[in-house]
Design a protein around this motif. Structure first.
Motif, PDB file in Angstrom:
ATOM      1  N   UNK A 106       0.812  -1.214   0.000  1.00  0.00           N
ATOM      2  CA  UNK A 106       0.000   0.000   0.000  1.00  0.00           C
ATOM      3  C   UNK A 106       0.849   1.270   0.000  1.00  0.00           C
ATOM      4  N   UNK A 107       1.960   1.247   0.718  1.00  0.00           N
ATOM      5  CA  UNK A 107       2.703   2.483   0.963  1.00  0.00           C
ATOM      6  C   UNK A 107       3.456   3.002  -0.259  1.00  0.00           C
ATOM      7  N   UNK A 108       4.108   2.158  -1.078  1.00  0.00           N
ATOM      8  CA  UNK A 108       4.906   2.722  -2.178  1.00  0.00           C
ATOM      9  C   UNK A 108       4.130   3.634  -3.113  1.00  0.00           C
ATOM     10  N   UNK A 109       2.909   3.258  -3.522  1.00  0.00           N
ATOM     11  CA  UNK A 109       2.151   4.111  -4.434  1.00  0.00           C
ATOM     12  C   UNK A 109       1.750   5.414  -3.757  1.00  0.00           C
ATOM     13  N   UNK A 110       1.420   5.350  -2.451  1.00  0.00           N
ATOM     14  CA  UNK A 110       1.096   6.571  -1.717  1.00  0.00           C
ATOM     15  C   UNK A 110       2.320   7.471  -1.602  1.00  0.00           C
ATOM     16  N   UNK A 111       3.486   6.867  -1.374  1.00  0.00           N
ATOM     17  CA  UNK A 111       4.717   7.651  -1.281  1.00  0.00           C
ATOM     18  C   UNK A 111       5.024   8.342  -2.603  1.00  0.00           C
ATOM     19  N   UNK A 112       4.770   7.636  -3.719  1.00  0.00           N
ATOM     20  CA  UNK A 112       5.004   8.246  -5.034  1.00  0.00           C
ATOM     21  C   UNK A 112       4.048   9.413  -5.272  1.00  0.00           C
ATOM     22  N   UNK A 113       2.779   9.247  -4.860  1.00  0.00           N
ATOM     23  CA  UNK A 113       1.808  10.333  -4.997  1.00  0.00           C
ATOM     24  C   UNK A 113       2.219  11.542  -4.178  1.00  0.00           C
ATOM     25  N   UNK A 114       2.659  11.294  -2.955  1.00  0.00           N
ATOM     26  CA  UNK A 114       3.094  12.381  -2.078  1.00  0.00           C
ATOM     27  C   UNK A 114       4.292  13.113  -2.678  1.00  0.00           C
ATOM     28  N   UNK A 115       5.246  12.360  -3.225  1.00  0.00           N
ATOM     29  CA  UNK A 115       6.446  12.971  -3.791  1.00  0.00           C
ATOM     30  C   UNK A 115       6.113  13.858  -4.980  1.00  0.00           C
ATOM     31  N   UNK A 116       5.124  13.454  -5.778  1.00  0.00           N
ATOM     32  CA  UNK A 116       4.730  14.276  -6.925  1.00  0.00           C
ATOM     33  C   UNK A 116       4.002  15.534  -6.483  1.00  0.00           C
ATOM     34  N   UNK A 117       3.148  15.384  -5.471  1.00  0.00           N
ATOM     35  CA  UNK A 117       2.302  16.508  -5.069  1.00  0.00           C
ATOM     36  C   UNK A 117       3.029  17.474  -4.149  1.00  0.00           C
ATOM     37  N   UNK A 118       3.781  16.941  -3.190  1.00  0.00           N
ATOM     38  CA  UNK A 118       4.491  17.770  -2.211  1.00  0.00           C
ATOM     39  C   UNK A 118       5.947  17.318  -2.135  1.00  0.00           C
ATOM     40  N   UNK A 119       6.755  17.685  -3.106  1.00  0.00           N
ATOM     41  CA  UNK A 119       8.137  17.199  -3.125  1.00  0.00           C
ATOM     42  C   UNK A 119       8.966  17.656  -1.928  1.00  0.00           C
ATOM     43  N   UNK A 120       8.512  18.690  -1.223  1.00  0.00           N
ATOM     44  CA  UNK A 120       9.267  19.156  -0.062  1.00  0.00           C
ATOM     45  C   UNK A 120       9.003  18.378   1.205  1.00  0.00           C
ATOM     46  N   UNK A 121       8.003  17.503   1.190  1.00  0.00           N
ATOM     47  CA  UNK A 121       7.667  16.714   2.381  1.00  0.00           C
ATOM     48  C   UNK A 121       8.466  15.415   2.367  1.00  0.00           C
ATOM     49  N   UNK A 122       9.201  15.189   3.420  1.00  0.00           N
ATOM     50  CA  UNK A 122      10.020  13.975   3.546  1.00  0.00           C
ATOM     51  C   UNK A 122       9.240  12.909   4.296  1.00  0.00           C
ATOM     52  N   UNK A 123       9.107  11.737   3.702  1.00  0.00           N
ATOM     53  CA  UNK A 123       8.413  10.617   4.323  1.00  0.00           C
ATOM     54  C   UNK A 123       9.438   9.585   4.755  1.00  0.00           C
ATOM     55  N   UNK A 124       9.512   9.337   6.060  1.00  0.00           N
ATOM     56  CA  UNK A 124      10.423   8.335   6.611  1.00  0.00           C
ATOM     57  C   UNK A 124       9.624   7.100   6.991  1.00  0.00           C
ATOM     58  N   UNK A 125      10.066   5.928   6.557  1.00  0.00           N
ATOM     59  CA  UNK A 125       9.324   4.684   6.753  1.00  0.00           C
ATOM     60  C   UNK A 125      10.072   3.760   7.707  1.00  0.00           C
ATOM     61  N   UNK A 126       9.300   3.114   8.583  1.00  0.00           N
ATOM     62  CA  UNK A 126       9.854   2.199   9.570  1.00  0.00           C
ATOM     63  C   UNK A 126       8.999   0.933   9.570  1.00  0.00           C
ATOM     64  N   UNK A 127       9.629  -0.229   9.505  1.00  0.00           N
ATOM     65  CA  UNK A 127       8.884  -1.485   9.580  1.00  0.00           C
ATOM     66  C   UNK A 127       8.703  -1.882  11.045  1.00  0.00           C
ATOM     67  N   UNK A 128       7.469  -1.976  11.471  1.00  0.00           N
ATOM     68  CA  UNK A 128       7.146  -2.381  12.831  1.00  0.00           C
ATOM     69  C   UNK A 128       5.813  -3.138  12.831  1.00  0.00           C
ATOM     70  N   UNK A 129       5.657  -4.045  13.798  1.00  0.00           N
ATOM     71  CA  UNK A 129       4.379  -4.708  14.023  1.00  0.00           C
ATOM     72  C   UNK A 129       3.380  -3.663  14.526  1.00  0.00           C
ATOM     73  N   UNK A 130       2.080  -3.817  14.210  1.00  0.00           N
ATOM     74  CA  UNK A 130       1.093  -2.820  14.650  1.00  0.00           C
ATOM     75  C   UNK A 130       1.119  -2.491  16.134  1.00  0.00           C
ATOM     76  N   UNK A 131       1.343  -3.474  16.991  1.00  0.00           N
ATOM     77  CA  UNK A 131       1.382  -3.195  18.424  1.00  0.00           C
ATOM     78  C   UNK A 131       2.522  -2.233  18.752  1.00  0.00           C
ATOM     79  N   UNK A 132       3.686  -2.488  18.169  1.00  0.00           N
ATOM     80  CA  UNK A 132       4.831  -1.614  18.396  1.00  0.00           C
ATOM     81  C   UNK A 132       4.606  -0.249  17.740  1.00  0.00           C
ATOM     82  N   UNK A 133       3.965  -0.238  16.570  1.00  0.00           N
ATOM     83  CA  UNK A 133       3.682   1.032  15.895  1.00  0.00           C
ATOM     84  C   UNK A 133       2.795   1.929  16.748  1.00  0.00           C
ATOM     85  N   UNK A 134       1.774   1.358  17.374  1.00  0.00           N
ATOM     86  CA  UNK A 134       0.883   2.154  18.219  1.00  0.00           C
ATOM     87  C   UNK A 134       1.614   2.673  19.453  1.00  0.00           C
TER      88      UNK A 134
END
Length: 299
Positions: A106-134
């Protein structure tokens, strides 16, 4: 008086349980980190750190303050990003955590959309289980958590705000095509995390039996490898099968069972502009196709 620098140092020490590693993360010297800890203990009147051999351990008071410190530092960082992004979203940084299957589909296509629309916004991605993410979201260590849950699952904390961005169907993974859960009443099963195992129990309970769990793994690659080797059968979400699919296992959709994928934020609305832009990109991103119901044949 408590300072933000002191709290930042304590939060780093708590994360690593090491003055050396905290100093490396913060680009401080070890004596400087020790000095900040001493100043913090003097300001609070509490012993926060104990020496254990060559290492350290936080006292209960230190752990309590460290948890609050992580949240405070995270909120300050988020506020800094919000201010930086206020003028036309020319800048800003959003930290997002998700489990492997969501992060790779899900995330790669959203990241590409964000980069096209708001190139100044930096998106940092972290792999975590949902419990740890919350947990990270509550402590201010990330800005958005992508989590899965069922419609009737309780939300762990009222401070979370959930925005549904899609559904994820559940599949039986086995060695034979057109299979069903009921056929495997006596088969060994492969479980996963607590939430995944509870999901498996629910699926099997609908068919009138309790599964015999012989193996445990949260790794979609390992699970499919075990199935292919005849070590058992399993259930996996469709996004996991999209992220990785062995050609020698079959996937059969289980009717009436699916997960909801939510983007979670924390605290009172509104979301900072950069976070809102990420949420919009996630909502608008094209959804990956569901996996084929069975493995391809040779030839």
């Amino acid at each position: 008086m408590l300072s933000l620098v002191h709290l930042k140092v304590l939060a780093a020490v708590a994360r690593h349980e090491s003055v050396t590693e905290a100093a490396r993360e913060l680009h401080y010297s070890q004596p400087s980190v020790s000095h900040h800890l001493s100043r913090l203990e003097a300001a609070t009147g509490a012993k926060l750190v104990q020496r254990i051999g060559r290492g350290i351990r936080l006292t209960p008071e230190g752990r309590l303050l460290a948890n609050r410190a992580a949240e405070i530092v995270g909120r300050v960082d988020a506020a800094t990003n919000e201010l930086a992004a206020q003028v036309g979203l020319q800048a800003g940084r959003v930290r997002l955590a998700a489990n492997a299957s969501v992060l790779s589909t899900l995330v790669p296509s959203a990241a590409a959309t964000l980069a096209r629309t708001y190139p100044g916004v930096e998106l940092s991605l972290i792999e975590r289980h949902p419990v740890e993410s919350l947990r990270m979201l509550r402590h201010g260590e990330i800005d958005v958590a992508l989590v899965f849950r069922h419609a009737d699952a309780p939300v762990e904390d009222e401070g979370y705000r959930l925005r549904q961005i899609g559904d994820d169907r559940i599949y039986l993974v086995s060695q034979r095509p057109d299979d069903s859960v009921a056929h495997h009443r006596h088969s060994p099963w492969i479980g996963g995390c607590d939430a995944c195992t509870n999901e498996l129990l629910t699926v099997c309970r609908r068919e009138g039996f309790a599964p015999r769990i012989g193996s445990l793994s949260d790794d979609m690659v390992v699970v499919q490898s075990l199935v292919a080797a005849g070590m058992g059968v399993a259930i996996l979400p469709g996004l996991a099968l999209l992220a990785h699919r062995r050609p020698d296992v079959h996937a059969t959709e289980i009717p009436g069972i699916q997960r909801q994928i939510h983007a979670a934020t924390y605290g009172d609305p509104p979301d900072p502009p950069a976070v809102a832009a990420v949420l919009a990109a996630l909502a608008e991103a094209p959804r990956p196709r569901a996996p084929a119901p069975r493995a391809p044949t040779d030839g």
